[in-house]
Design a protein around this motif. Structure first.
Motif, PDB file in Angstrom:
ATOM      1  N   TYR A 177      27.598  36.414  41.320  1.00 57.45           N
ATOM      2  CA  TYR A 177      29.033  36.330  41.630  1.00 57.45           C
ATOM      3  C   TYR A 177      29.263  35.499  42.900  1.00 57.45           C
ATOM      4  CZ  TYR A 177      33.776  37.878  42.804  1.00 57.45           C
ATOM      5  OH  TYR A 177      35.117  37.928  43.116  1.00 57.45           O
ATOM      6  N   GLN A 179      27.320  33.295  44.157  1.00 59.44           N
ATOM      7  CA  GLN A 179      26.815  31.934  44.036  1.00 59.44           C
ATOM      8  C   GLN A 179      27.787  31.019  43.309  1.00 59.44           C
ATOM      9  OE1 GLN A 179      23.045  32.480  42.074  1.00 59.44           O
ATOM     10  NE2 GLN A 179      21.899  32.679  44.007  1.00 59.44           N
ATOM     11  N   ILE A 180      28.778  31.625  42.669  1.00 59.40           N
ATOM     12  CA  ILE A 180      29.763  30.839  41.926  1.00 59.40           C
ATOM     13  C   ILE A 180      30.824  30.302  42.881  1.00 59.40           C
ATOM     14  CG2 ILE A 180      31.528  30.929  40.118  1.00 59.40           C
ATOM     15  CD1 ILE A 180      29.892  33.115  38.772  1.00 59.40           C
ATOM     16  N   ASP A 181      31.184  29.087  42.662  1.00 56.60           N
ATOM     17  CA  ASP A 181      32.200  28.458  43.506  1.00 56.60           C
ATOM     18  C   ASP A 181      33.515  29.208  43.383  1.00 56.60           C
ATOM     19  OD1 ASP A 181      34.506  26.253  43.803  1.00 56.60           O
ATOM     20  OD2 ASP A 181      32.750  25.646  44.983  1.00 56.60           O
ATOM     21  N   ASN A 184      35.978  28.493  40.651  1.00 54.96           N
ATOM     22  CA  ASN A 184      35.672  28.870  39.269  1.00 54.96           C
ATOM     23  C   ASN A 184      36.128  30.317  39.046  1.00 54.96           C
ATOM     24  OD1 ASN A 184      34.675  29.164  36.701  1.00 54.96           O
ATOM     25  ND2 ASN A 184      32.712  28.151  37.156  1.00 54.96           N
ATOM     26  N   ALA A 187      34.865  32.312  35.730  1.00 58.99           N
ATOM     27  CA  ALA A 187      33.493  32.818  35.766  1.00 58.99           C
ATOM     28  C   ALA A 187      33.405  34.083  36.614  1.00 58.99           C
ATOM     29  CB  ALA A 187      32.554  31.747  36.302  1.00 58.99           C
ATOM     30  N   LYS A 188      34.078  34.069  37.765  1.00 55.37           N
ATOM     31  CA  LYS A 188      34.062  35.261  38.613  1.00 55.37           C
ATOM     32  C   LYS A 188      34.759  36.433  37.930  1.00 55.37           C
ATOM     33  CE  LYS A 188      33.350  33.637  43.265  1.00 55.37           C
ATOM     34  NZ  LYS A 188      33.625  33.950  44.673  1.00 55.37           N
TER      35      LYS A 188
END
Length: 340
Positions: A177, A179-181, A184, A187-188
Motif C-alpha cells: 500500500y 509503495q503505491i504512488d 494511484n 490501487a490503494k
C-alpha cells in the motif's frame, strides 16, 4: 487367541459345576465319587456345560448392548435381574425331569443343592464377563481422551500457524500500500477493500453476526468486485435499513453475489436486494448472462451454490428455501430464511 480361549471357558465352568455338585452329593453321603448310572452323569454334565454356554451367550450379548448403571441401587437392580435369569435353571430341570431326562431322586433337596452350587459360580462368571467389558470400555475411553488431547494440541498448533499467516499477509498488503504512488487512488482503494474483506473473514466473524456487520462486508465485497468489472456494469443494490441487530450466520449471501459477478455478461446488469418481510429474510439476486454462458453445457456456476445449499442444510434445516432459475439471458437466485 483370546477369542478361542473365551469359547472354552463355559466348557471348563460346566465341568467344575457338575463335579462340585457330585462331590457334595456323593461324598456327604459317604458314597463313591460319581457313583450311580454313568449315562445319567453324562446327561447331567452335558446339560451343565450347555447351560454354561447358554448363559455365556446371553450375558455377553447383554453386556455388549448395556450402558452400565452407576450407583449402588442400580448395580443391585442389575444383579437382581441376573438372579431372575438364573432362576430359569429350575425351569430347565423341571422340564427335564418331566421328560424323563433327569433323575431327581431326592426331590426338592436336589433342586436346592443344584441352585446352591450353580448360582454362586455363575454369578462370579457374570461378574468376570461384566468386568471384562467395563475394562474394555475404560481402555477405549482412555484412547479417546489421548486422541482428543493429541487433536487439541494439533488444533492449537494449526491455530497459531493460521494467526501467523494472516499477520504476514496484512503486513505485506500494508507494505505494498505504501509503495503505491499517491496518485494511484484505485490501487490503494483496492488494497484497502481487500484488507477489510480479509479482516472480516479471519477475525471479525463469529458463530453468528449482526446484519449490520454482514451488510458492511457485502458492500465492501461489491465495491471490490466493481473495481475489476467492466465499466459497462450496471449495478443496483438495495439493503433493507431495518436490518441492523438481527443475527445471521456469516458468509451466507456472499457466494450468490460472487456467482452473479462471475457470470455477468450481455448487458452487464446485476440487481441485488436484501430485505426483511415479517420474520423472513428475502435475498434476491439477478444478473444478465452472455449467449456463450447460456449455451455452455458444462459450467462451474453451480459449484459455489451447491456448497451454499449444504451449509444452509446444516445451519437452517427446514427453515430456508433457495432456488435458482435461468430464463433466456437472465440468471435469478432467491434465498428465503425464516429467522423467527
Amino acid at each position: 487367541m483370546k477369542i478361542s480361549l473365551r469359547r472354552i471357558y463355559p466348557f471348563f465352568l460346566g465341568l467344575i459345576l457338575f463335579n462340585t455338585l457330585r462331590a457334595i452329593t456323593d461324598l456327604t453321603k459317604h458314597e463313591v465319587f460319581w457313583s450311580g448310572s454313568i449315562t445319567l452323569h453324562l446327561i447331567g454334565i452335558s446339560f451343565t456345560i450347555s447351560l454354561c454356554y447358554f448363559y455365556d451367550f446371553l450375558w455377553r450379548r447383554q453386556v455388549n448392548s448395556f450402558a452400565f448403571p452407576e450407583g449402588h441401587q442400580s448395580i443391585i437392580k442389575e444383579y437382581l435381574q441376573i438372579l431372575l435369569q438364573l432362576s430359569g435353571i429350575n425351569l430347565f430341570l423341571l422340564i427335564g425331569q418331566c421328560a424323563g431326562i433327569f433323575y431327581m431322586g431326592s426331590g426338592w433337596i436336589d433342586y436346592m443343592l443344584i441352585n446352591v452350587c450353580f448360582i454362586p459360580f455363575l454369578l462370579i462368571y457374570y461378574t468376570l464377563i461384566r468386568n471384562e467389558k467395563v475394562s474394555r470400555n475404560y481402555r477405549s475411553k482412555i484412547l479417546i481422551m489421548e486422541k482428543l488431547k493429541s487433536d487439541k494440541s494439533e488444533s492449537e498448533l494449526k491455530f497459531l500457524k493460521s494467526q501467523y499467516h494472516p499477520h504476514f499477509l496484512f503486513n505485506a498488503l500494508n507494505t505494498i500500500y505504501f509503495q503505491i504512488d499517491d496518485n494511484n487512488i484505485e490501487a490503494k482503494r483496492s488494497i484497502e477493500l481487500l484488507s477489510d474483506l480479509l479482516r472480516y473473514q479471519l477475525y471479525d466473524i463469529e458463530k453468528e453476526v449482526t446484519f449490520e456487520q454482514e451488510i458492511n462486508y457485502l458492500q465492501a465485497y461489491i465495491a471490490f468486485q466493481k473495481i475489476r468489472m467492466s465499466s459497462k456494469l450496471l449495478l443496483n443494490a438495495y439493503f433493507d435499513p431495518q436490518l441492523k441487530e438481527q443475527k445471521i450466520h456469516p458468509m451466507i449471501f456472499q457466494p450468490i453475489i460472487e456467482n452473479s459477478f462471475k457470470y455477468a455478461g450481455g448487458e452487464y446488469k446485476i440487481k441485488i436486494e436484501l430485505r426483511m418481510e415479517d420474520n423472513k429474510i428475502i435475498f434476491y439476486v439477478e444478473n444478465t448472462t452472455s449467449s456463450i454462458w447460456q449455451n455452455e453445457e458444462n459450467t462451474n456456476a453451480g459449484i459455489g451454490l451447491d456448497n451454499l445449499k449444504k451449509r444452509l442444510d446444516l445451519l437452517y434445516p427446514g427453515k430456508y428455501n433457495f432456488y435458482t432459475e435461468h430464463i433466456s439471458n437472465l440468471f435469478i437466485a432467491k434465498l428465503e430464511i425464516n429467522i423467527e
